[in-house]
Design an enzyme around this catalytic site. Structure first.
Site, PDB file in Angstrom:
ATOM      1  N   ASN A  92       0.830  -1.208   0.000  1.00 37.83           N
ATOM      2  CA  ASN A  92       0.000   0.000   0.000  1.00 37.83           C
ATOM      3  C   ASN A  92       0.864   1.258   0.000  1.00 37.83           C
ATOM      4  O   ASN A  92       0.469   2.291  -0.552  1.00 37.83           O
ATOM      5  CB  ASN A  92      -0.908   0.011   1.240  1.00 37.83           C
ATOM      6  CG  ASN A  92      -1.880  -1.154   1.235  1.00 37.83           C
ATOM      7  OD1 ASN A  92      -2.126  -1.766   0.202  1.00 37.83           O
ATOM      8  ND2 ASN A  92      -2.439  -1.478   2.393  1.00 37.83           N
ATOM      9  N   ASN A 192       0.025  -1.522  -7.011  1.00 41.10           N
ATOM     10  CA  ASN A 192      -0.254  -2.501  -5.959  1.00 41.10           C
ATOM     11  C   ASN A 192      -1.742  -2.490  -5.617  1.00 41.10           C
ATOM     12  O   ASN A 192      -2.302  -1.413  -5.362  1.00 41.10           O
ATOM     13  CB  ASN A 192       0.541  -2.154  -4.692  1.00 41.10           C
ATOM     14  CG  ASN A 192       0.208  -3.077  -3.530  1.00 41.10           C
ATOM     15  OD1 ASN A 192       0.559  -4.244  -3.545  1.00 41.10           O
ATOM     16  ND2 ASN A 192      -0.494  -2.554  -2.527  1.00 41.10           N
ATOM     17  N   GLU A 193      -2.374  -3.640  -5.634  1.00 36.84           N
ATOM     18  CA  GLU A 193      -3.786  -3.805  -5.213  1.00 36.84           C
ATOM     19  C   GLU A 193      -4.658  -2.628  -5.660  1.00 36.84           C
ATOM     20  O   GLU A 193      -5.374  -2.011  -4.850  1.00 36.84           O
ATOM     21  CB  GLU A 193      -3.870  -3.977  -3.686  1.00 36.84           C
ATOM     22  CG  GLU A 193      -3.203  -5.256  -3.218  1.00 36.84           C
ATOM     23  CD  GLU A 193      -3.414  -5.607  -1.746  1.00 36.84           C
ATOM     24  OE1 GLU A 193      -3.946  -4.770  -0.995  1.00 36.84           O
ATOM     25  OE2 GLU A 193      -3.051  -6.724  -1.361  1.00 36.84           O
ATOM     26  N   TYR A 263      -3.986 -13.760   2.002  1.00 35.65           N
ATOM     27  CA  TYR A 263      -3.664 -13.840   3.427  1.00 35.65           C
ATOM     28  C   TYR A 263      -4.643 -14.806   4.067  1.00 35.65           C
ATOM     29  O   TYR A 263      -5.848 -14.639   3.958  1.00 35.65           O
ATOM     30  CB  TYR A 263      -3.768 -12.456   4.073  1.00 35.65           C
ATOM     31  CG  TYR A 263      -2.653 -11.533   3.605  1.00 35.65           C
ATOM     32  CD1 TYR A 263      -1.371 -11.674   4.110  1.00 35.65           C
ATOM     33  CD2 TYR A 263      -2.881 -10.559   2.633  1.00 35.65           C
ATOM     34  CE1 TYR A 263      -0.330 -10.855   3.672  1.00 35.65           C
ATOM     35  CE2 TYR A 263      -1.857  -9.735   2.189  1.00 35.65           C
ATOM     36  CZ  TYR A 263      -0.573  -9.888   2.719  1.00 35.65           C
ATOM     37  OH  TYR A 263       0.446  -9.087   2.286  1.00 35.65           O
ATOM     38  N   GLU A 311       2.213 -11.414  -2.833  1.00 32.71           N
ATOM     39  CA  GLU A 311       2.027 -11.272  -1.373  1.00 32.71           C
ATOM     40  C   GLU A 311       1.237 -12.483  -0.901  1.00 32.71           C
ATOM     41  O   GLU A 311       0.165 -12.775  -1.430  1.00 32.71           O
ATOM     42  CB  GLU A 311       1.226 -10.010  -1.009  1.00 32.71           C
ATOM     43  CG  GLU A 311       2.013  -8.727  -1.099  1.00 32.71           C
ATOM     44  CD  GLU A 311       1.226  -7.509  -0.628  1.00 32.71           C
ATOM     45  OE1 GLU A 311       0.395  -7.630   0.303  1.00 32.71           O
ATOM     46  OE2 GLU A 311       1.433  -6.438  -1.205  1.00 32.71           O
ATOM     47  N   GLN A 357       5.907 -10.430   5.229  1.00 36.05           N
ATOM     48  CA  GLN A 357       7.044  -9.708   4.714  1.00 36.05           C
ATOM     49  C   GLN A 357       8.302 -10.303   5.338  1.00 36.05           C
ATOM     50  O   GLN A 357       8.203 -11.253   6.103  1.00 36.05           O
ATOM     51  CB  GLN A 357       6.886  -8.237   5.038  1.00 36.05           C
ATOM     52  CG  GLN A 357       5.576  -7.659   4.470  1.00 36.05           C
ATOM     53  CD  GLN A 357       5.453  -6.152   4.560  1.00 36.05           C
ATOM     54  OE1 GLN A 357       6.308  -5.475   5.078  1.00 36.05           O
ATOM     55  NE2 GLN A 357       4.330  -5.641   4.064  1.00 36.05           N
TER      56      GLN A 357
END
Ligand code: AHR
Length: 508
Positions: A92, A192-193, A263, A311, A357
């Site tokens: 983000n 990103n996203e 996730y 991710e 991460q």
């Protein structure tokens, strides 16, 4: 009636019968290769978030700091994870990041508000610091550009700063900042996203597709050798898979990868539900592969498009205020091993993955001011990155199953297999998800001559909720040898464990 059955069972089947392992069969055929395993599956990610960059990889105040202010212990533990590619600077964070703030003399760099995580960014680690860190680590850098608040110029100039020979403004600026030789960063991301409301400059699929296409054109015109990842649907999104179809439709000629983020976690406090939910990332791989194939077929694209799972991790306990310092237990290590199994089973289409991460922030390792300790999830990752290379090979598994409301017939054993023709090593990765029973598997190697001895590496502990800490390492790798007696052998996988078997197999 019930009582008499119980008496009968206990008289005729003494307690040891109930403690007997379950039985299973695993058949492996090293000739049936299903995909080449890309070493980029063992990537990592460092974002300007919490204590990942500042207080994680970089901390001049630590006794562990090297001459550049980066921690030597973190670098070593990342090398021991065979980190093949390192994504930076977000996440983000990148969607509000101006890369020009992070270059030049440190004293002149501005402090800025980071709206992604509500902090102040000191800009002490910028492009040159990161890229030189990656070089010292021996890993490929991977930079997503800012397609949130950033302009097309920001994107193409960043590529020029990193990759062009001197003689143009941004390449000369790099030289002025001390680095004449271009870094030649090969892997770049297009934002990103971008599908998520939480992202600065979020867009709908058409707006993102059009903007990312223009950025991609300019970036590849600056350096035609770069590889680009298009933002796929993120895990948090309420969008549909149409996002992936729409954006690939725009970017088909430029996309080398489409990204997925996932996730997972024990969100219902139900271990078997958690284990069964690990089917979901694999389902997402299958759906995305379908859309990639459709795009390639429909538009007659003559180059492959792969999936970059850029991710992934267990993340369900912590939010912003805890700086995402999730503490992992044994069941999380089993989830990571299962996830890595699904990458290996889909090695033909998934060619990059980055655990999110590297340190402190939802991470396999944590640091105090002068000590580093390894979380439970470090160990399955290390075993895969150390030993699982070559080709993914077809595997047959027959074993007991369990049911939960959403999924029926989930195998207790989750298995992936790889054969490395160079080292002639067969690697069998087995998660036994049974909470209390070991499983004795008869393992058949259908082709080639196996060594009489193999090595087993096991990640396990007494309880599913066991965690590691700075002073106590409950979950780690235990190494043992076992005998294979040639073609077929049996191996007993303990309850709630991850085991990696390594056997030398010579083709006939
Ligand atoms: O890894 C933490 C955050 O999760 C990343 O910044 C973002 O891309 C994702 O939502």
């Amino acid at each position: 009636m019930k009582k008499s059955i119980t008496i009968f069972l206990f008289t005729c089947f003494p307690a040891f019968v109930f403690a007997q392992p379950l039985k299973a069969r695993i058949k492996v055929d090293i000739e049936r290769k299903t995909g080449e395993i890309d070493s980029l599956l063992y990537g990592n990610f460092t974002e300007h978030l919490g204590r990942c960059i500042y207080g994680g990889i970089y901390d001049p105040s630590s006794a562990q700091a090297d001459q550049f202010g980066f921690r030597k212990d973190v670098m070593q533990a990342a090398k021991d994870l065979h980190t093949s590619i390192l994504r930076w600077p977000g996440g983000n964070f990148v969607s509000g990041y101006n890369w020009m703030d992070g270059i030049g003399p440190k004293a002149m760099r501005p402090k800025k508000k980071d709206l992604a995580w509500g902090t102040i960014e000191p800009n002490l680690v910028g492009t040159d610091e990161f890229l030189q860190y990656a070089e010292r680590m021996g890993t490929q850098p991977y930079i997503p550009v800012n397609l949130g608040t950033g302009t097309l110029d920001d994107a193409r100039n960043w590529v020029e700063y990193c990759n062009s020979d001197t003689g143009t403004y941004y390449a000369d600026l790099r030289a002025k900042n001390g680095r004449v030789k271009p870094y030649k960063v090969k892997y770049w991301g297009l934002g990103n996203e971008m599908d998520g409301w939480w992202q600065m400059g979020a867009k709908n699929a058409d707006d993102y597709g059009k903007y990312a296409l223009e950025a991609a054109k300019l970036m590849k015109w600056v350096d035609p050798n770069i590889k680009l990842t298009v933002c796929g649907l993120s895990f948090w999104s309420s969008g549909t898979a149409d996002w992936n179809r729409t954006v690939l439709n725009y970017l088909k000629g430029y996309a080398d990868y489409i990204s997925l983020h996932f996730y997972f976690g024990d969100r219902t406090n139900n271990y078997l539900e958690y284990m069964a939910s690990m089917k979901e990332p694999e389902n997402e791989i299958k759906q995305t592969e379908g859309i990639i194939n459709e795009t390639i077929f429909k538009h007659k694209i003559d180059k492959p498009i792969y999936i970059a799972f850029d991710e992934y991790n267990v993340w369900y306990r912590t939010g912003g205020e805890e700086r995402l310092e999730e503490k992992y237990n044994l069941q999380d290590a089993l989830a990571i091993a299962t996830f890595l199994n699904s990458l290996i089973r889909n090695a033909h289409i998934v060619k990059m993955a980055n655990i999110a991460q590297l340190v402190n922030v939802i991470a396999p390792m944590m640091v105090t001011n002068d000590k580093l300790w390894k979380q439970t999830i470090y160990y399955p990752l290390q075993l895969f990155a150390s030993n699982v290379y070559g080709s993914s090979v077809s595997t047959f598994v027959q074993c007991d199953t369990f049911n939960i409301a959403k999924y029926q017939g989930v195998s207790y054993l989750d298995v992936s297999t790889a054969y490395n023709t160079v080292s002639q090593t067969l690697t069998i990765n087995v998660v036994n998800r049974h909470p209390s029973k070991s499983i004795e598997a008869s393992i058949e190697n259908q082709y080639g001559i196996a060594d009489k001895k193999g090595m087993a590496y096991e990640v396990n502990s007494a309880n599913l909720k066991d965690e590691n800490s700075v002073n106590d390492e409950k979950v780690k790798i235990v190494e043992k040898s076992f005998s294979t007696q040639g073609k077929n052998f049996t191996y007993t996988f303990p309850a709630h464990s991850f085991t990696q078997l390594l056997i030398k197999v010579k083709p006939l």
